[in-house]
Design an enzyme around this catalytic site. Structure first.
Site, PDB file in Angstrom:
ATOM      1  N   SER A 143      -7.069  -7.045   9.878  1.00  0.00           N
ATOM      2  CA  SER A 143      -8.494  -7.384   9.978  1.00  0.00           C
ATOM      3  C   SER A 143      -8.939  -8.243   8.803  1.00  0.00           C
ATOM      4  O   SER A 143     -10.011  -8.827   8.825  1.00  0.00           O
ATOM      5  CB  SER A 143      -9.327  -6.100  10.009  1.00  0.00           C
ATOM      6  OG  SER A 143      -9.103  -5.362   8.798  1.00  0.00           O
ATOM      7  N   HIS A 154       0.807  -1.228   0.000  1.00  0.00           N
ATOM      8  CA  HIS A 154       0.000   0.000   0.000  1.00  0.00           C
ATOM      9  C   HIS A 154       0.835   1.270   0.000  1.00  0.00           C
ATOM     10  O   HIS A 154       0.342   2.337   0.329  1.00  0.00           O
ATOM     11  CB  HIS A 154      -0.963  -0.010   1.197  1.00  0.00           C
ATOM     12  CG  HIS A 154      -1.973  -1.105   1.130  1.00  0.00           C
ATOM     13  ND1 HIS A 154      -2.688  -1.536   2.224  1.00  0.00           N
ATOM     14  CD2 HIS A 154      -2.376  -1.881   0.095  1.00  0.00           C
ATOM     15  CE1 HIS A 154      -3.500  -2.521   1.850  1.00  0.00           C
ATOM     16  NE2 HIS A 154      -3.319  -2.743   0.562  1.00  0.00           N
TER      17      HIS A 154
HETATM   18  N1  APR Z   1      -0.989  -7.075  17.604  1.00  0.00           N
HETATM   19  C1  APR Z   1      -1.579  -7.750  16.575  1.00  0.00           C
HETATM   20  N2  APR Z   1      -2.764  -7.386  16.011  1.00  0.00           N
HETATM   21  C2  APR Z   1      -3.377  -6.297  16.528  1.00  0.00           C
HETATM   22  C3  APR Z   1      -2.838  -5.543  17.601  1.00  0.00           C
HETATM   23  C4  APR Z   1      -1.598  -5.974  18.131  1.00  0.00           C
HETATM   24  N3  APR Z   1      -1.014  -5.319  19.154  1.00  0.00           N
HETATM   25  N4  APR Z   1      -3.692  -4.503  17.869  1.00  0.00           N
HETATM   26  C5  APR Z   1      -4.713  -4.607  16.997  1.00  0.00           C
HETATM   27  N5  APR Z   1      -4.534  -5.688  16.192  1.00  0.00           N
HETATM   28  C6  APR Z   1      -5.374  -6.150  15.086  1.00  0.00           C
HETATM   29  C7  APR Z   1      -6.822  -5.769  15.195  1.00  0.00           C
HETATM   30  O1  APR Z   1      -7.541  -6.789  15.898  1.00  0.00           O
HETATM   31  C8  APR Z   1      -7.239  -5.736  13.717  1.00  0.00           C
HETATM   32  O2  APR Z   1      -7.676  -7.030  13.289  1.00  0.00           O
HETATM   33  O3  APR Z   1      -4.898  -5.470  13.931  1.00  0.00           O
HETATM   34  C9  APR Z   1      -5.956  -5.394  12.982  1.00  0.00           C
HETATM   35  C10 APR Z   1      -5.960  -3.998  12.390  1.00  0.00           C
HETATM   36  O4  APR Z   1      -6.970  -3.958  11.416  1.00  0.00           O
HETATM   37  P1  APR Z   1      -7.131  -2.648  10.495  1.00  0.00           P
HETATM   38  O5  APR Z   1      -7.140  -1.423  11.337  1.00  0.00           O
HETATM   39  O6  APR Z   1      -8.274  -2.944   9.582  1.00  0.00           O
HETATM   40  O7  APR Z   1      -5.772  -2.591   9.667  1.00  0.00           O
HETATM   41  P2  APR Z   1      -5.377  -3.490   8.435  1.00  0.00           P
HETATM   42  O8  APR Z   1      -5.944  -4.855   8.509  1.00  0.00           O
HETATM   43  O9  APR Z   1      -3.910  -3.374   8.245  1.00  0.00           O
HETATM   44  O10 APR Z   1      -6.089  -2.696   7.242  1.00  0.00           O
HETATM   45  C11 APR Z   1      -5.770  -3.119   5.946  1.00  0.00           C
HETATM   46  O11 APR Z   1      -6.992  -1.298   5.065  1.00  0.00           O
HETATM   47  O12 APR Z   1      -7.741   0.735   4.954  1.00  0.00           O
HETATM   48  C12 APR Z   1      -6.802  -0.051   4.435  1.00  0.00           C
HETATM   49  O13 APR Z   1      -4.763   0.640   3.567  1.00  0.00           O
HETATM   50  C13 APR Z   1      -5.413   0.378   4.750  1.00  0.00           C
HETATM   51  O14 APR Z   1      -3.507  -1.076   4.925  1.00  0.00           O
HETATM   52  C14 APR Z   1      -4.795  -0.834   5.440  1.00  0.00           C
HETATM   53  C15 APR Z   1      -5.749  -1.939   5.066  1.00  0.00           C
END
Ligand code: APR
Length: 250
Positions: A195, A122
């Site tokens: 997520s 990304h």
């Molecule tokens: N360790 C591991 N996982 C964690 C922790 C932690 N300390 N804290 C939170 N999480 C998990 C949450 O439970 C959630 O499932 O990290 C995940 C974060 O999810 P999102 O905020 O949706 O981020 P991500 O999955 O990276 O999003 C993917 O979406 O909007 C786009 O470009 C954006 O790269 C991003 C993509």
């Protein structure tokens, strides 16, 4: 998918000839960088991610979107790689080519921890690029932009935007192709802190599983791709990765 013992997962990872690691925003949460969806907390909570992380949103209100990324850039500059980043970097270094790291994150914490060859799906929040292809000569791009929120080209008025992939935009072809290839050839895929809400990154665990890999998810909460996992560890990146990847304590 089942809750697995950390030891059984550790043994698989340590024995695997090829490992593919996919990380999301949860990887950087313990470094103090809010997860993508959490980043919309507080001041930004009234905005939809698509309203801020899209070309349409940027064109509608360049200053608002620029300010949001400026705040997130500041958080990245203030952050340090956590124990999870460091354990992964040490594992990559020790395995000399047998580990591919793929990230959805736009921060530079994997790189600062030592994972220099990380596949960035990304983009990079610390990089700028022009919003429009320049209508004039390339010399126009060579000039420094006029400072502003956002900066703009002194010659053609082009706006500077963050060097990230926005909703609705194509991922860098070389990045997603390399990520897909790594997912299909690995023995173990380790998915940390995502997520599973955004494709095509979310499809990589399924690709690995379909190609015969053992899929492990590390996430303190349920994700949309838990069903793709053979094993789930309800833990965090900074706790689980040192235990899974760290060199055995004598
Ligand atoms: N360790 C591991 N996982 C964690 C922790 C932690 N300390 N804290 C939170 N999480 C998990 C949450 O439970 C959630 O499932 O990290 C995940 C974060 O999810 P999102 O905020 O949706 O981020 P991500 O999955 O990276 O999003 C993917 O979406 O909007 C786009 O470009 C954006 O790269 C991003 C993509």
């Amino acid at each position: 998918m089942h809750e697995a013992s950390l030891q059984s997962v550790r043994e698989r990872l340590q024995a695997a000839a090829s490992v593919c690691v996919l990380t999301g925003a949860g990887m950087s949460a313990e470094s103090g960088i809010p997860t993508f969806r959490d980043a919309l907390a507080g001041l930004w909570s009234r905005f939809d991610p698509a309203a801020l992380a899209s070309e349409e949103g940027f064109r509608a209100d360049p200053q608002l979107v620029w300010d949001w990324y400026a705040q997130r850039r500041d958080a990245v500059h203030r952050a340090e790689p956590n124990a999870g980043h460091r354990a992964l970097a040490a594992f990559v270094a020790a395995r000399a080519g047998g580990v591919t790291v793929i990230t959805q994150n736009v921060d530079d914490l994997h790189q600062r921890a030592g994972c220099r060859d990380t596949i960035r799906l990304h983009g990079d929040i610390l990089q700028d690029r022009w919003l429009e292809a320049c209508p004039r000569t390339v010399a126009c791009h060579a000039r420094s932009a006029v400072p502003g929120r956002p900066p703009r080209c002194a010659d053609c008025g082009n706006l500077v935007r963050p060097g990230v992939v926005w909703f609705g935009e194509m991922l860098p072809v070389h990045a997603i192709d390399a990520a897909e290839a790594a997912a299909r050839r690995c023995e173990v895929m380790l998915v940390v802190g995502t997520s599973g809400a955004v494709w095509p990154a979310a499809g990589l665990a399924g690709s690995a599983r379909a190609a015969g890999a053992f899929v492990v998810i590390v996430n303190p909460h349920a994700s949309e791709i838990d069903a793709q996992a053979h094993a789930v560890l309800r833990s965090t990146a900074a706790v689980a990765l040192p235990a899974l990847l760290g060199t055995p304590t004598r």
